[in-house]
Design a protein around this motif. Structure first.
Motif, PDB file in Angstrom:
ATOM      1  N   PHE A  46      -4.728   5.163  -8.909  1.00 30.43           N
ATOM      2  CA  PHE A  46      -3.843   5.596  -7.823  1.00 30.43           C
ATOM      3  C   PHE A  46      -2.499   4.856  -7.798  1.00 30.43           C
ATOM      4  O   PHE A  46      -1.725   5.052  -6.880  1.00 30.43           O
ATOM      5  CB  PHE A  46      -4.523   5.456  -6.443  1.00 30.43           C
ATOM      6  CG  PHE A  46      -5.735   6.325  -6.289  1.00 30.43           C
ATOM      7  CD1 PHE A  46      -5.604   7.648  -5.909  1.00 30.43           C
ATOM      8  CD2 PHE A  46      -7.002   5.827  -6.548  1.00 30.43           C
ATOM      9  CE1 PHE A  46      -6.717   8.471  -5.780  1.00 30.43           C
ATOM     10  CE2 PHE A  46      -8.127   6.636  -6.421  1.00 30.43           C
ATOM     11  CZ  PHE A  46      -7.981   7.953  -6.036  1.00 30.43           C
ATOM     12  N   ILE A  62      -2.372  14.085  -2.676  1.00 33.27           N
ATOM     13  CA  ILE A  62      -3.669  14.729  -2.909  1.00 33.27           C
ATOM     14  C   ILE A  62      -4.029  15.645  -1.743  1.00 33.27           C
ATOM     15  O   ILE A  62      -4.455  16.786  -1.941  1.00 33.27           O
ATOM     16  CB  ILE A  62      -4.762  13.669  -3.149  1.00 33.27           C
ATOM     17  CG1 ILE A  62      -4.518  12.980  -4.494  1.00 33.27           C
ATOM     18  CG2 ILE A  62      -6.155  14.301  -3.120  1.00 33.27           C
ATOM     19  CD1 ILE A  62      -5.357  11.750  -4.729  1.00 33.27           C
ATOM     20  N   VAL A  63      -3.825  15.164  -0.513  1.00 27.83           N
ATOM     21  CA  VAL A  63      -4.085  15.993   0.678  1.00 27.83           C
ATOM     22  C   VAL A  63      -3.188  17.224   0.654  1.00 27.83           C
ATOM     23  O   VAL A  63      -3.634  18.352   0.919  1.00 27.83           O
ATOM     24  CB  VAL A  63      -3.883  15.175   1.975  1.00 27.83           C
ATOM     25  CG1 VAL A  63      -3.922  16.080   3.198  1.00 27.83           C
ATOM     26  CG2 VAL A  63      -4.943  14.085   2.086  1.00 27.83           C
ATOM     27  N   VAL A  73      -2.464   9.123 -10.329  1.00 28.74           N
ATOM     28  CA  VAL A  73      -3.864   8.709 -10.235  1.00 28.74           C
ATOM     29  C   VAL A  73      -4.341   8.048 -11.533  1.00 28.74           C
ATOM     30  O   VAL A  73      -4.984   6.993 -11.501  1.00 28.74           O
ATOM     31  CB  VAL A  73      -4.768   9.911  -9.883  1.00 28.74           C
ATOM     32  CG1 VAL A  73      -6.245   9.524  -9.962  1.00 28.74           C
ATOM     33  CG2 VAL A  73      -4.436  10.434  -8.493  1.00 28.74           C
ATOM     34  N   LEU A 107      -0.130   3.701  -2.796  1.00 27.80           N
ATOM     35  CA  LEU A 107      -1.441   4.299  -2.520  1.00 27.80           C
ATOM     36  C   LEU A 107      -1.334   5.365  -1.439  1.00 27.80           C
ATOM     37  O   LEU A 107      -1.893   6.461  -1.568  1.00 27.80           O
ATOM     38  CB  LEU A 107      -2.436   3.218  -2.100  1.00 27.80           C
ATOM     39  CG  LEU A 107      -3.845   3.700  -1.754  1.00 27.80           C
ATOM     40  CD1 LEU A 107      -4.507   4.367  -2.951  1.00 27.80           C
ATOM     41  CD2 LEU A 107      -4.697   2.540  -1.246  1.00 27.80           C
ATOM     42  N   THR A 111       0.273   8.485  -2.938  1.00 26.28           N
ATOM     43  CA  THR A 111      -0.639   9.224  -3.810  1.00 26.28           C
ATOM     44  C   THR A 111      -1.689   9.978  -2.990  1.00 26.28           C
ATOM     45  O   THR A 111      -1.972  11.147  -3.258  1.00 26.28           O
ATOM     46  CB  THR A 111      -1.321   8.267  -4.806  1.00 26.28           C
ATOM     47  OG1 THR A 111      -0.305   7.601  -5.574  1.00 26.28           O
ATOM     48  CG2 THR A 111      -2.235   9.024  -5.748  1.00 26.28           C
ATOM     49  N   LEU A 112      -2.255   9.314  -1.978  1.00 28.98           N
ATOM     50  CA  LEU A 112      -3.258   9.982  -1.130  1.00 28.98           C
ATOM     51  C   LEU A 112      -2.638  11.144  -0.354  1.00 28.98           C
ATOM     52  O   LEU A 112      -3.257  12.196  -0.210  1.00 28.98           O
ATOM     53  CB  LEU A 112      -3.893   8.970  -0.172  1.00 28.98           C
ATOM     54  CG  LEU A 112      -4.768   7.898  -0.849  1.00 28.98           C
ATOM     55  CD1 LEU A 112      -5.232   6.870   0.166  1.00 28.98           C
ATOM     56  CD2 LEU A 112      -5.954   8.521  -1.568  1.00 28.98           C
ATOM     57  N   TYR A 137       0.808  -1.214   0.000  1.00 32.32           N
ATOM     58  CA  TYR A 137       0.000   0.000   0.000  1.00 32.32           C
ATOM     59  C   TYR A 137       0.851   1.279   0.000  1.00 32.32           C
ATOM     60  O   TYR A 137       0.311   2.367   0.123  1.00 32.32           O
ATOM     61  CB  TYR A 137      -0.942   0.006   1.207  1.00 32.32           C
ATOM     62  CG  TYR A 137      -1.965  -1.103   1.137  1.00 32.32           C
ATOM     63  CD1 TYR A 137      -3.060  -1.007   0.289  1.00 32.32           C
ATOM     64  CD2 TYR A 137      -1.817  -2.253   1.898  1.00 32.32           C
ATOM     65  CE1 TYR A 137      -3.992  -2.026   0.202  1.00 32.32           C
ATOM     66  CE2 TYR A 137      -2.742  -3.287   1.816  1.00 32.32           C
ATOM     67  CZ  TYR A 137      -3.829  -3.171   0.966  1.00 32.32           C
ATOM     68  OH  TYR A 137      -4.736  -4.188   0.877  1.00 32.32           O
TER      69      TYR A 137
END
Length: 198
Positions: A137, A70-71, A111, A63, A66-67, A60
């Motif tokens: 993602f 984005i934040v 993404v 992932l 990438t998250l 993970y």
């Protein structure tokens, strides 16, 4: 600078970034290289992780990265809006707009590219491929600009690195990376103008 002009700057950088990446992705295979000059080459690689190819280990890790990006983009976008609203220095607004554009440019790769393209190993990728190389993602960031300004063996009298092969400057990067680096550079070099009150 107005918010409209700041967003226009972001959009222009994003367009140049994505056009250059899609061109390279659909015309080169991994590690293909074209000499523009001896010290400047277009060299196609894909970056799975953060700056300098760093990765977060585990299934993970990509992932999570990438998250996190984005934040961070939402935070940078708020910083840009707040800086314009409070009429901060143009140095600060331009720097934040550049950082935002670069961050969004690389997030688009992370993404979407995994589901937009097939892989680029030993072949040129196809856009909107039937069998994409990844999933949402989990895309890889396209890098292509390579400036090996000097390459050779270092003098033997140098401690630790003496006699070893060395390349200055061996990073491979993209338009989004240039935007982020330029924005950060403006904040460092013009620190007093960027953060000082008008």
């Amino acid at each position: 600078m107005s918010l409209k002009k700041a967003y226009l700057l972001v959009i222009i950088i994003l367009l140049v970034d994505q056009i250059s990446k899609i061109y390279v992705k659909t015309n080169f295979f991994i590690n293909e290289e074209v000499y523009v000059f001896e010290w400047f080459r277009i060299h196609f690689i894909e970056n799975e992780g953060m700056a300098w190819g760093a990765v977060i280990p585990g299934d993970y890790g990509k992932l999570i990265l990438t998250l996190f990006r984005i934040v961070a983009v939402f935070g940078i976008a708020w910083w840009l809006w707040d800086s314009v609203k409070k009429k901060h220095s143009n140095f600060l607004i331009i720097a934040v707009a550049l950082i935002l554009a670069g961050a969004v440019g690389n997030i688009i790769d992370s993404v979407f590219y995994g589901v937009m393209f097939n892989d680029s190993y030993h072949q040129v990728a196809t856009m909107f491929a039937d069998e994409p190389y990844g999933k949402w993602f989990y895309g890889e960031v396209v890098d292509m600009f390579y400036f090996p300004i000097w390459e050779g063996n270092l003098p033997t009298w140098l401690p630790i690195w003496g006699g070893k092969h060395f390349t200055f400057f061996n990073a491979i990067f993209n338009v989004a990376d240039v935007a982020i680096s330029t924005g950060v550079g403006i904040l460092i070099v013009f620190n007093k103008k960027a953060f000082g009150s008008k």
